[in-house]
Design a protein around this motif. Structure first.
Motif: not given
Length: 480
Positions: A394-410
């Motif tokens: 679950v933590l990994s899912l949350e980390r991937a979700r946040v990372g994907a949102e950040v990477q979209q902006q990046t």
């Protein structure tokens, strides 16, 4: 002559092409890619995977044993025929009346002959004898009834093992599919970078020819372009290896080329309640269900061992028919020449030595008790480990979700930076190195965004497997 030779050569070439086409069709050689989606891949794997076929065969063996568990009550029936020759001649004492002897007597008006004289002597018995025997027996014990229950539990354990293998195969196929998509997207990005490097090298060539750029800039552009070739080749080789491994899952030839369909848009906002996930996994995780079924089997084995200490009822019946005359000279159809014996036996036996506390049977029961305790401890450890695994996932899912949102902006920022840098380079305001750096940053941002997206998908698949729900359940409804 030249025209005829050319005609012959053309005809031979045409026939050769037809022959090659026929051989290719016979061998199933086709360059057409296999268009496949994740669901199609799972269905193909379930039908053709060799490991799953082995699990199905094992399940069928257990099902047949369960369906025919009553056959232990079929009596053991044996029919035997024997022809025996005595090593030494045998004789028997006989007493027979002498014909024509006796005293005539009349009693109550009835006349007869009484008291014939008897002859006592010996006769030689036949050297050969024929005998036939039929015997039926059965032993009945309380353990036999528990054995029927054990076979049923064993079939249920096999069913759980098959479902576990099926779920593991589907999990592995879906994850392998996503990894192939990631490699494929990475190759497309690398090819796009190569096209940009090719265009930049051409621009550097044009500027060098016009005297607007030094030769060093041209060489740098060409080196940057050539450096991408081995990277692309390595990525393509890795993609081919992944396809070969993926084909093995689907029981297809290793050189099968797949046309992968894109996955649906990822929903990163899936409601996940940690306590609900843990509660469901404690009940329906495949490994936990298998271990619980194994404990039931151990308890059944212990019951069988304990019931075997009770008395055993034995029933047996036998019948023997022996031909008393010479089988080579006398008729076998003379009923008086056959001697028949037989018996019905009922007995109740108790193994007294098994009741001793230090006997092998008693120690076997204690060993089963220890195995049950050990399995219970293993079950508790597995439940605890599942809780930690779900928490980490679950933590990994949350980390991937946040990372994907950040990477979209990046990625959006990197694309804008690359466009502005390239425009400045065309205007002569920046050098080629800055353009290459901006392009490399854009490529890395896109790759990292894809990695985060597919990491989220794969973690979701793992979580669905751990809690024992069909794949796609969480992405559709979450867990209540």
């Amino acid at each position: 002559m030249v025209k005829k030779s050319c005609l012959k050569i053309a005809l031979l070439l045409f026939l050769g092409m037809l022959l090659n086409a026929a051989l290719a069709a016979q061998n199933g050689d086709s360059t057409e890619p296999v268009r496949i989606s994740p669901d199609d891949a799972v269905q193909r794997a379930i039908r053709g995977n060799l490991g799953l076929q082995s699990a199905r065969n094992n399940l069928e063996t257990r099902r047949r044993a369960m369906d025919l568990s009553w056959n232990q009550f079929i009596p053991d029936v044996t029919a035997a025929g024997s022809m025996i020759r005595n090593n030494q001649p045998q004789s028997a004492a006989v007493t027979v009346p002498i014909p024509g002897t006796g005293i005539p007597m009349t009693i109550d008006g009835v006349t007869g002959i009484a008291g014939p004289q008897l002859f006592m002597g010996t006769v030689d018995l036949p050297r050969w004898n024929v005998a036939g025997t039929i015997q039926a027996s059965i032993n009945i014990n309380l353990a036999m009834f528990e054995n029927m229950n054990r076979l049923r539990l064993d079939y249920e354990a096999g069913l759980l093992s098959y479902e576990t293998a099926r779920a593991q195969l589907e999990r592995d196929v879906r994850i392998a599919y996503h990894n192939m998509l990631l490699l494929q997207e990475n190759i497309l990005l690398l090819r796009g970078s190569f096209e940009n490097a090719e265009r930049q090298a051409q621009m550097a060539q044009d500027n060098f020819n016009a005297g607007l750029a030094p030769e060093l800039t041209l060489l740098q552009a060409q080196v940057a372009r050539e450096n991408l070739r081995p990277i692309i080749d390595q990525a393509e080789n890795g993609f081919r290896v992944s396809m070969a491994q993926f084909a093995m899952f689907l029981d297809l030839p290793f050189d099968t080329y797949f046309e992968l369909l894109p996955v649906d848009e990822i929903d990163f906002y899936i409601p996940l309640d940690l306590s609900s996930l843990i509660s469901r996994a404690a009940v329906s995780r495949p490994e936990i269900m298998e271990l619980r079924q194994g404990i039931l089997l151990l308890n059944s084995a212990r019951t069988m061992a304990r019931n075997s200490l009770f008395p055993t009822l034995s029933l047996s019946w036998n019948s023997t028919s022996a031909f008393t005359q010479d089988p080579f000279r006398d008729s076998w159809f003379d009923g008086d020449a056959w001697m028949r014996t037989g018996a019905l036996t009922l007995s109740l036996a108790l193994r007294l030595h098994s009741l001793l506390p230090f006997s092998l049977d008693t120690q076997a029961i204690r060993n089963l008790d220890d195995q049950i305790v050990t399995a219970g401890i293993g079950l508790a450890q597995l439940v605890r480990g599942t809780e930690v695994e779900i928490y980490n996932t679950v933590l990994s899912l949350e980390r991937a979700r946040v990372g994907a949102e950040v990477q979209q902006q990046t990625v959006a920022l990197a694309e804008l930076s690359f466009q502005l840098t390239e425009q400045a380079y065309q205007a002569g305001l920046l050098d080629l190195f800055q353009v290459q750096s901006a392009e490399q940053a854009l490529h890395q941002a896109r790759v990292q965004m894809l990695e985060q997206q597919f990491s989220f998908l794969n973690d979701l698949i793992v979580l669905e497997y751990v809690i024992g729900v069909p794949f796609g359940t969480l992405s559709a409804t979450g867990v209540n």
